[in-house]
Design a protein around this motif. Structure first.
Motif, PDB file in Angstrom:
ATOM      1  N   MET A 219      -2.686   0.879  15.621  1.00  0.00           N
ATOM      2  CA  MET A 219      -3.921   1.288  14.963  1.00  0.00           C
ATOM      3  C   MET A 219      -3.602   2.096  13.717  1.00  0.00           C
ATOM      4  N   TYR A 220      -4.303   1.770  12.654  1.00  0.00           N
ATOM      5  CA  TYR A 220      -4.227   2.516  11.402  1.00  0.00           C
ATOM      6  C   TYR A 220      -5.329   3.581  11.452  1.00  0.00           C
ATOM      7  N   ALA A 221      -4.948   4.801  11.784  1.00  0.00           N
ATOM      8  CA  ALA A 221      -5.921   5.845  12.120  1.00  0.00           C
ATOM      9  C   ALA A 221      -6.838   6.206  10.951  1.00  0.00           C
ATOM     10  N   GLU A 222      -6.301   6.373   9.760  1.00  0.00           N
ATOM     11  CA  GLU A 222      -7.138   6.773   8.623  1.00  0.00           C
ATOM     12  C   GLU A 222      -8.033   5.641   8.144  1.00  0.00           C
ATOM     13  N   SER A 223      -7.626   4.417   8.407  1.00  0.00           N
ATOM     14  CA  SER A 223      -8.434   3.226   8.164  1.00  0.00           C
ATOM     15  C   SER A 223      -8.977   3.168   6.729  1.00  0.00           C
ATOM     16  N   ILE A 224     -10.166   2.590   6.567  1.00  0.00           N
ATOM     17  CA  ILE A 224     -10.697   2.334   5.229  1.00  0.00           C
ATOM     18  C   ILE A 224     -10.937   3.605   4.430  1.00  0.00           C
ATOM     19  N   VAL A 225     -11.349   4.692   5.077  1.00  0.00           N
ATOM     20  CA  VAL A 225     -11.568   5.936   4.324  1.00  0.00           C
ATOM     21  C   VAL A 225     -10.279   6.375   3.650  1.00  0.00           C
ATOM     22  N   GLY A 226      -9.179   6.380   4.406  1.00  0.00           N
ATOM     23  CA  GLY A 226      -7.901   6.757   3.823  1.00  0.00           C
ATOM     24  C   GLY A 226      -7.430   5.788   2.762  1.00  0.00           C
ATOM     25  N   TRP A 227      -7.553   4.492   3.058  1.00  0.00           N
ATOM     26  CA  TRP A 227      -7.089   3.451   2.146  1.00  0.00           C
ATOM     27  C   TRP A 227      -7.872   3.477   0.824  1.00  0.00           C
ATOM     28  N   SER A 228      -9.194   3.563   0.916  1.00  0.00           N
ATOM     29  CA  SER A 228     -10.044   3.446  -0.273  1.00  0.00           C
ATOM     30  C   SER A 228      -9.811   4.566  -1.273  1.00  0.00           C
ATOM     31  N   ARG A 229      -9.339   5.709  -0.797  1.00  0.00           N
ATOM     32  CA  ARG A 229      -9.135   6.859  -1.675  1.00  0.00           C
ATOM     33  C   ARG A 229      -7.833   6.764  -2.473  1.00  0.00           C
ATOM     34  N   LEU A 230      -6.989   5.785  -2.136  1.00  0.00           N
ATOM     35  CA  LEU A 230      -5.688   5.673  -2.791  1.00  0.00           C
ATOM     36  C   LEU A 230      -5.686   4.662  -3.939  1.00  0.00           C
ATOM     37  N   GLY A 231      -6.823   4.035  -4.204  1.00  0.00           N
ATOM     38  CA  GLY A 231      -6.890   3.053  -5.283  1.00  0.00           C
ATOM     39  C   GLY A 231      -6.154   1.770  -4.989  1.00  0.00           C
ATOM     40  N   LEU A 232      -5.918   1.470  -3.719  1.00  0.00           N
ATOM     41  CA  LEU A 232      -5.191   0.264  -3.327  1.00  0.00           C
ATOM     42  C   LEU A 232      -6.121  -0.945  -3.330  1.00  0.00           C
ATOM     43  N   PRO A 233      -5.563  -2.163  -3.418  1.00  0.00           N
ATOM     44  CA  PRO A 233      -6.408  -3.370  -3.462  1.00  0.00           C
ATOM     45  C   PRO A 233      -7.272  -3.513  -2.208  1.00  0.00           C
ATOM     46  N   MET A 234      -8.470  -4.095  -2.392  1.00  0.00           N
ATOM     47  CA  MET A 234      -9.371  -4.354  -1.283  1.00  0.00           C
ATOM     48  C   MET A 234     -10.010  -5.724  -1.463  1.00  0.00           C
ATOM     49  N   ASP A 235     -10.286  -6.390  -0.352  1.00  0.00           N
ATOM     50  CA  ASP A 235     -11.048  -7.634  -0.378  1.00  0.00           C
ATOM     51  C   ASP A 235     -12.532  -7.322  -0.215  1.00  0.00           C
ATOM     52  N   ASN A 236     -13.359  -8.262  -0.621  1.00  0.00           N
ATOM     53  CA  ASN A 236     -14.824  -8.153  -0.498  1.00  0.00           C
ATOM     54  C   ASN A 236     -15.375  -6.928  -1.224  1.00  0.00           C
ATOM     55  N   GLU A 237     -14.663  -6.506  -2.262  1.00  0.00           N
ATOM     56  CA  GLU A 237     -15.132  -5.361  -3.027  1.00  0.00           C
ATOM     57  C   GLU A 237     -16.182  -5.829  -4.027  1.00  0.00           C
ATOM     58  N   PRO A 238     -17.361  -5.208  -4.054  1.00  0.00           N
ATOM     59  CA  PRO A 238     -18.417  -5.660  -4.970  1.00  0.00           C
ATOM     60  C   PRO A 238     -18.054  -5.414  -6.430  1.00  0.00           C
ATOM     61  N   SER A 239     -18.774  -6.120  -7.293  1.00  0.00           N
ATOM     62  CA  SER A 239     -18.535  -5.969  -8.723  1.00  0.00           C
ATOM     63  C   SER A 239     -18.922  -4.563  -9.194  1.00  0.00           C
ATOM     64  N   ARG A 240     -18.435  -4.214 -10.357  1.00  0.00           N
ATOM     65  CA  ARG A 240     -18.729  -2.882 -10.895  1.00  0.00           C
ATOM     66  C   ARG A 240     -20.225  -2.697 -11.113  1.00  0.00           C
TER      67      ARG A 240
END
Length: 255
Positions: A219-240
């Motif tokens: 399990m990735y404990a920090e999950s999306i909250v942790g990931w999203s704060r690092l500026g890393l690539p994401m799928d299904n990200e809406p347009s600007r």
């Protein structure tokens, strides 16, 4: 409550509000567990209310935390206190005396995944998003997440699918195994599960690792909250433009 039960609310096992999925510092976990009076070498049964799948996820996250810190005789009461009451078993209201323990715990580093590890492991690993579909598709985000979307290449499996509909009681083991195989959990294949804050994902991990015996599930404990704060690539990200519109209207945030 169940006779002899000790109060251990899920909120006390969570990280700070800006990253609630982060693992408790070991000093803080030691103080918490000492107050509960429990030791890693004794059997511990965790009983939530049994109200719904989300509530079960909180209990599963406590289980995961204690196992990561060295507890080995852990169990979850299926259906929780609700199932206990439905069986007309005894209850009590007095708070039991809790002598403090002097336990000194240590996390197993093999159970703690960092964001950098997710990036390096992703090509050889099945990633499974345990959130409701609206989060996976990038239509909703957790208030502490900085962006919408999911981890690159992730599959979706809502944690609610493991349960008898509209309850917090797990399906039979045969049904759980059927779902696991259908959704990409295999004993020989490494799998990483995640959600917003390591809550719904804890249910995935508990079922695959602890009930079905799949040894390569993490399990990735920090999950999306942790990931999203690092500026890393994401799928299904809406347009600007969609993001700006949501921000103006105050939409797309759960909570």
């Amino acid at each position: 409550h169940i006779p002899g039960a000790i109060p251990a609310p899920y909120s006390s096992f969570r990280g700070p509000s800006d990253n609630p999925g982060s693992v408790l510092p070991i000093a803080k976990l030691n103080a918490l567990v000492q107050g509960l009076g429990i030791q890693p070498n004794q059997p511990v049964v965790l009983a939530g209310s049994g109200s719904d799948p989300t509530e079960f996820g909180g209990v599963a996250r406590i289980y995961w935390t204690l196992k990561a810190a060295g507890f080995r005789q852990l169990a979850i009461l299926n259906g929780g206190t609700g199932a206990w009451m439905a069986a007309k078993l005894p209850l009590e209201t007095q708070t039991p005396a809790i002598p403090r323990s002097t336990v000194q715990l240590r996390y197993d580093p093999a159970m703690l995944l960092e964001s950098s590890q997710i990036q390096s492991l992703a090509a050889q690993t099945t990633l499974i998003d345990a959130r409701p579909e609206e989060f996976y598709l990038g239509d909703l985000r957790h208030p502490a997440a900085s962006r919408w979307g999911t981890l690159p290449g992730a599959k979706h499996l809502d944690s609610a699918e493991w349960f008898v509909p509209n309850t917090g009681r797990l399906l039979t083991k045969a049904q759980l195994e059927s779902i696991a195989k259908r959704e990409g959990f295999q004993p020989s294949q490494p799998v990483i599960v995640f959600c917003n804050t390591g809550h719904w994902a804890a249910t995935h991990w508990f079922i695959a690792s602890e009930l079905l015996g799949y040894s390569r599930v993490q399990m990735y404990a920090e999950s999306i909250v942790g990931w999203s704060r690092l500026g890393l690539p994401m799928d299904n990200e809406p347009s600007r433009s969609t993001v700006l519109m949501r921000q103006l209207k105050g939409e797309g945030v759960m909570g």
